[in-house]
Motif scaffolding. Structure first.
Motif, mmCIF file in Angstrom:
data_model
loop_
_atom_site.group_PDB
_atom_site.id
_atom_site.type_symbol
_atom_site.label_atom_id
_atom_site.label_comp_id
_atom_site.label_asym_id
_atom_site.label_seq_id
_atom_site.Cartn_x
_atom_site.Cartn_y
_atom_site.Cartn_z
ATOM 1 N N SER A 212 2.533 24.862 24.060
ATOM 2 C CA SER A 212 3.529 24.214 23.233
ATOM 3 C C SER A 212 2.558 23.060 22.702
ATOM 4 C CB SER A 212 4.737 24.052 23.271
ATOM 5 O OG SER A 212 5.013 23.208 24.644
ATOM 6 N N ALA A 213 2.518 22.671 21.441
ATOM 7 C CA ALA A 213 1.493 21.361 21.023
ATOM 8 C C ALA A 213 2.428 21.047 19.782
ATOM 9 C CB ALA A 213 0.352 21.933 20.616
ATOM 10 N N GLU A 214 2.413 19.481 19.827
ATOM 11 C CA GLU A 214 2.960 18.898 18.500
ATOM 12 C C GLU A 214 1.818 18.014 17.877
ATOM 13 O OE1 GLU A 214 6.308 15.553 17.384
ATOM 14 O OE2 GLU A 214 7.088 17.526 18.441
ATOM 15 N N MET A 215 1.503 17.908 16.624
ATOM 16 C CA MET A 215 0.598 17.499 16.145
ATOM 17 C C MET A 215 0.950 16.569 15.041
ATOM 18 S SD MET A 215 -2.056 20.840 16.224
ATOM 19 C CE MET A 215 -0.748 21.765 16.200
ATOM 20 N N GLU A 216 -0.058 15.565 14.548
ATOM 21 C CA GLU A 216 0.502 14.879 13.274
ATOM 22 C C GLU A 216 0.658 15.766 12.315
ATOM 23 O OE1 GLU A 216 -1.086 10.266 13.956
ATOM 24 O OE2 GLU A 216 -2.723 11.589 13.667
ATOM 25 N N PRO A 217 0.983 15.078 11.274
ATOM 26 C CA PRO A 217 1.111 15.772 9.969
ATOM 27 C C PRO A 217 -0.117 16.246 9.310
ATOM 28 C CG PRO A 217 2.691 13.819 9.814
ATOM 29 C CD PRO A 217 1.754 13.736 11.142
ATOM 30 N N ILE A 218 -0.142 17.339 8.607
ATOM 31 C CA ILE A 218 -1.442 18.089 8.039
ATOM 32 C C ILE A 218 -1.981 16.843 7.051
ATOM 33 C CG2 ILE A 218 -2.206 19.556 6.361
ATOM 34 C CD1 ILE A 218 -0.330 21.665 7.677
ATOM 35 N N GLN A 219 -1.172 16.102 6.167
ATOM 36 C CA GLN A 219 -1.784 14.881 5.525
ATOM 37 C C GLN A 219 -2.717 14.109 6.492
ATOM 38 O OE1 GLN A 219 1.439 12.979 3.888
ATOM 39 N NE2 GLN A 219 2.039 11.492 5.554
ATOM 40 N N ASP A 220 -2.474 13.995 7.816
ATOM 41 C CA ASP A 220 -3.169 13.131 8.582
ATOM 42 C C ASP A 220 -4.503 14.013 9.040
ATOM 43 O OD1 ASP A 220 -1.615 10.726 8.718
ATOM 44 O OD2 ASP A 220 -0.465 11.658 10.086
ATOM 45 N N LEU A 221 -4.399 15.307 9.214
ATOM 46 C CA LEU A 221 -5.453 16.141 9.515
ATOM 47 C C LEU A 221 -6.510 16.068 8.323
ATOM 48 C CD1 LEU A 221 -6.428 18.476 11.023
ATOM 49 C CD2 LEU A 221 -5.372 20.115 9.745
ATOM 50 N N ARG A 222 -6.140 15.959 6.987
ATOM 51 C CA ARG A 222 -6.943 15.489 6.159
ATOM 52 C C ARG A 222 -7.934 14.467 5.802
ATOM 53 N NH1 ARG A 222 -2.033 17.329 2.286
ATOM 54 N NH2 ARG A 222 -2.305 19.608 2.578
ATOM 55 N N LYS A 223 -7.507 13.432 6.967
ATOM 56 C CA LYS A 223 -8.080 12.150 6.862
ATOM 57 C C LYS A 223 -9.407 12.143 8.186
ATOM 58 C CE LYS A 223 -4.199 9.528 5.738
ATOM 59 N NZ LYS A 223 -3.125 8.830 6.304
ATOM 60 N N THR A 224 -9.669 13.347 9.047
ATOM 61 C CA THR A 224 -10.459 13.577 9.834
ATOM 62 C C THR A 224 -11.913 13.661 9.184
ATOM 63 O OG1 THR A 224 -10.149 15.882 10.115
ATOM 64 C CG2 THR A 224 -8.977 14.436 11.554
ATOM 65 N N PRO A 225 -13.062 13.419 9.800
ATOM 66 C CA PRO A 225 -13.221 12.604 11.167
ATOM 67 C C PRO A 225 -13.129 11.130 11.031
ATOM 68 C CG PRO A 225 -15.295 13.238 10.183
ATOM 69 C CD PRO A 225 -14.159 13.707 9.301
ATOM 70 N N ALA A 226 -12.812 10.497 9.854
ATOM 71 C CA ALA A 226 -12.714 9.123 9.727
ATOM 72 C C ALA A 226 -11.615 8.692 10.659
ATOM 73 C CB ALA A 226 -12.676 8.634 8.301
ATOM 74 N N ARG A 227 -10.463 9.350 10.913
ATOM 75 C CA ARG A 227 -9.206 8.978 11.621
ATOM 76 C C ARG A 227 -8.963 10.004 12.417
ATOM 77 N NH1 ARG A 227 -3.914 9.923 11.890
ATOM 78 N NH2 ARG A 227 -2.685 8.341 12.493
ATOM 79 N N PRO A 228 -9.094 9.636 13.836
ATOM 80 C CA PRO A 228 -8.803 10.783 14.751
ATOM 81 C C PRO A 228 -7.372 11.280 14.513
ATOM 82 C CG PRO A 228 -10.031 8.978 16.059
ATOM 83 C CD PRO A 228 -9.698 8.586 14.488
ATOM 84 N N TYR A 229 -7.250 12.718 14.911
ATOM 85 C CA TYR A 229 -6.079 13.423 14.663
ATOM 86 C C TYR A 229 -5.268 13.445 16.060
ATOM 87 C CZ TYR A 229 -3.135 17.257 13.033
ATOM 88 O OH TYR A 229 -1.963 18.049 12.504
ATOM 89 N N ALA A 230 -4.123 12.795 16.154
ATOM 90 C CA ALA A 230 -3.484 12.919 17.334
ATOM 91 C C ALA A 230 -2.782 14.281 17.768
ATOM 92 C CB ALA A 230 -2.354 11.762 17.352
ATOM 93 N N THR A 231 -2.514 14.689 19.043
ATOM 94 C CA THR A 231 -1.772 15.706 19.359
ATOM 95 C C THR A 231 -1.372 15.640 20.779
ATOM 96 O OG1 THR A 231 -2.007 18.273 19.711
ATOM 97 C CG2 THR A 231 -3.855 16.790 20.068
ATOM 98 N N THR A 232 -0.245 16.339 21.106
ATOM 99 C CA THR A 232 0.090 16.419 22.592
ATOM 100 C C THR A 232 0.267 18.218 22.789
ATOM 101 O OG1 THR A 232 2.510 16.268 21.855
ATOM 102 C CG2 THR A 232 1.330 14.104 22.414
ATOM 103 N N ALA A 233 -0.065 18.133 23.885
ATOM 104 C CA ALA A 233 0.027 19.836 24.423
ATOM 105 C C ALA A 233 0.596 19.621 25.623
ATOM 106 C CB ALA A 233 -1.272 20.344 23.973
#
Length: 639
Positions: A212-233
């Protein structure tokens, strides 16, 4: 004129709407499989089969496809690279115009994908006209482009997706397969600005796993790779749990990963299964945490600490560098233990046929497998320290060892540890010897207290005090384990002591001093020097010469022994020039078990007389020991 123009415009609008409506109805009822198949085949350079493909227009464009397959490359291990039972999806029509795309109700079922490298190292995921031909190595510019993270600035908004009854298999060029079963996978988000979640139920190589994983919103996914995308699993498999909290700069390719991870299991059954270790094993309790990172070919696990059974890891840094085309991976490990209990780790380390049962680690006799594969993958370089090391009944301290595994060879340039007050240092190597191994080592031991050493060896008390120094060269052939190498070792050793003391009565007794008939000698006399040279073959050996020089006399001796039987045969005699006027200098023989030897006169038996004749011989030493022995005053033969 204006009226005519308006009528014409209205007529054209009606016609276009009619054509659009007709096209809408035509598309809604048309099977597009025959239209899409040849175009995909031309694009991929593979045979493609689509059983059915329907597109239903609307505010949400609905796509349904069934019975899809894409052929494998010619040298692949199965006919189809991918098969798909059903694909369903809805895409917001206006999002295709204004972007980014938005999708919902995605369902993928009965997907099976095989991603493999052939024995010729051809990847089956490469499409196009030259897919069956070897490709020249990428230029630096091409490699840099290939390593560039994908642009996710227009990544689709995904409301919900489900994968059912599917599997993905990776097969390496040497035939190893790694199969992931996807029983059910779900992705969900209520909007592009809400958290993106994933759940997975499946298996890895038949080992059940749930994620099970919870990730940041998809709008933050679009900012990669300039901004790392946070997740917990959170991962569970059997009784094992693992957690990861961190970021990724390229989530699609699992690149640019940095985070903290923990692993906990009371039995390690899952880890045994994933590693391909079959059969019954005693539970191995493991708790481990540290910082994990991955970028390109580099994998790191740093600041690791935790427990493995009764062993405590205080620090660990592990690095894996993936090998380039056709080359092995390279692993570097640096670990520090407070306590390293080899006995407790035997369920993991025990070689096949080890004494005892793997169901109960306490019954296992600690032993280590000595293997030197011709083509190791990975290559390993390691450094290990431990404040306490337990091996069978031995309790060592201050361990430090460095080593490297290369083809057909394991090199140990440094081994240091302390034992019962003595310091031991060694270097050695393990080399391939047919289906077995050949082991050789040079060992130095300093500050070995005589009384503590004799107690460990099971010897009776001796009236000698002092510290011994040893130099040893040893080798074993045709061996498979560490204990076998020790028990079958051919060994040459020199032992010396330059400061110590011995009871005066022993020297006088050894020289048969007549004064003992009238008085009891008291006190001790300094030992000027002691030198012994040992030759041993598989536990059976000889010590010659064995010389002891004191202020009260010089004693020369020879000893035969059998460590497996714990048996000793020793002949000694004082040298006439060194003892008092009252000494008879009668040779004595001590023979029998270590803990209960008997005394007799050496000249009463032929064996004793022969041993006595040898007691003053000069032994040829290997070059590594010559300098050590030559510096000892007892190296010169006695008169």
């Amino acid at each position: 004129m204006l009226r005519w123009f308006l009528v014409s415009l209205l007529s054209l609008t009606v016609l276009l709407l009619a054509l659009f409506g007709a096209g809408w109805i035509w598309i809604d009822h048309r099977d597009l499989a025959a239209f899409a198949t040849p175009r995909l085949e031309k694009k991929l350079g593979r045979t493609v089969h689509i059983g059915a493909l329907h597109v239903h227009p609307g505010a949400w464009l609905t796509i349904d496809a069934d019975d899809i397959s894409i052929a494998n490359i010619a040298s692949g291990t199965r006919p189809q690279m991918m098969t798909l039972g059903h694909l369903g999806a809805q895409i917001r029509l206006t999002s295709l115009i204004w972007g980014p795309p938005e999708a919902r109700n995605i369902v993928i079922s009965k997907f099976s994908g095989l991603f493999e490298r052939t024995p010729a190292h051809l990847p089956n995921w490469r499409f196009g006209p030259h897919q069956n031909e070897p490709r020249a190595p990428l230029t630096p510019e091409e490699q840099a482009k290939a390593d560039t993270p994908p642009d996710l600035g227009n990544a689709p908004g995904l409301r919900n997706a489900t994968i059912l009854d599917s599997d993905v298999t990776y097969r390496s060029a040497n035939g190893a397969s790694y199969r992931t079963t996807l029983e059910k996978v779900t992705f969900a988000s209520t909007s592009d600005s809400s958290p993106f979640t994933m759940t997975l139920t499946g298996a890895y190589n038949d080992t059940p796993v749930s994620i099970s994983a919870e990730m940041e919103p998809i709008q933050d996914l679009r900012k990669t790779p300039a901004r790392p995308y946070a997740t917990t699993a959170h991962v569970t498999s059997g009784d094992m749990t693992s957690d990861f909290t961190g970021t990724l700069t390229d989530p699609v390719n699992f690149e640019g990963v940095e985070g903290h991870t923990t692993v906990t299991t009371p039995t390690s059954d899952t880890l045994f299964s994933v590693a391909g270790i079959k059969g019954d094993h005693a539970p191995v309790k493991l708790t481990l945490s540290g910082d994990f990172s991955h970028s390109g070919d580099d994998w790191h696990f740093t600041k690791a600490h935790g427990t493995i059974q009764t062993s405590t890891m205080e620090s660990g840094d592990f690095t894996l560098i993936e090998g380039s085309h056709g080359k092995p991976d390279d692993v570097t490990a640096k670990t520090g233990f407070g306590r390293l209990d080899i006995n407790g780790l035997m369920p993991i380390l025990a070689p096949p046929g080890a004494k005892g049962s793997k169901k109960g680690p306490s019954t296992l006799h600690a032993d280590l497998l000595l293997i030197t594969p011709p083509d190791p993958d990975p290559l390993v370089h390691f450094e290990l320290t431990a404040r306490q090391l337990i091996y069978n009944t031995l309790d060592f301290s201050n361990l430090r060892i460095k080593g490297a595994q290369t083809p057909n060879r394991i090199e140990i340039p440094l081994l240091r540890l302390d034992y019962i007050g003595a310091s031991l240092s060694a270097d050695g190597r393990i080399e391939a010897d047919g289906t077995s191994s050949r082991v050789s080592a040079d060992v130095a031991l300093t500050h070995g207290d005589i009384d503590r050493l004799r107690r460990v060896a099971g010897l009776a008390p001796v009236p000698v005090k002092g510290s011994l120094n040893f130099r040893i060269t040893a080798s074993s052939k045709n061996v498979h384990t560490l204990n076998e190498a020790i028990s079958r070792a051919d060994m040459t050793a020199a032992v010396s002591m330059e400061k110590g003391e011995i009871a005066k009565e022993i020297v006088e007794a050894a020289s048969m001093d007549l004064r003992l008939l009238f008085r009891h000698a008291k006190g001790v006399t300094p030992i000027t020097c002691l030198l012994g040279v040992l030759q041993m073959h598989q536990g059976i050996g000889t010590v010659i010469p064995l010389r002891l020089r004191t202020g009260a006399g010089t004693i020369a001796a020879k000893a035969n022994f059998d460590l497996r039987r714990k048996w000793l045969d020793l002949v000694f005699a004082s040298r006439p020039f060194s003892t008092s006027f009252f000494a008879l200098d009668v040779p004595v023989r001590v023979s029998g078990p270590f803990d209960a030897p008997t005394l007799s006169l050496a000249k009463w038996s032929k064996v004793g007389r022969d041993m006595l004749a040898d007691s003053n011989a000069v032994t040829n030493l290997p070059p590594a020991l010559q300098g050590f022995a030559a510096s000892n005053a007892c190296a010169r033969p006695t008169r």
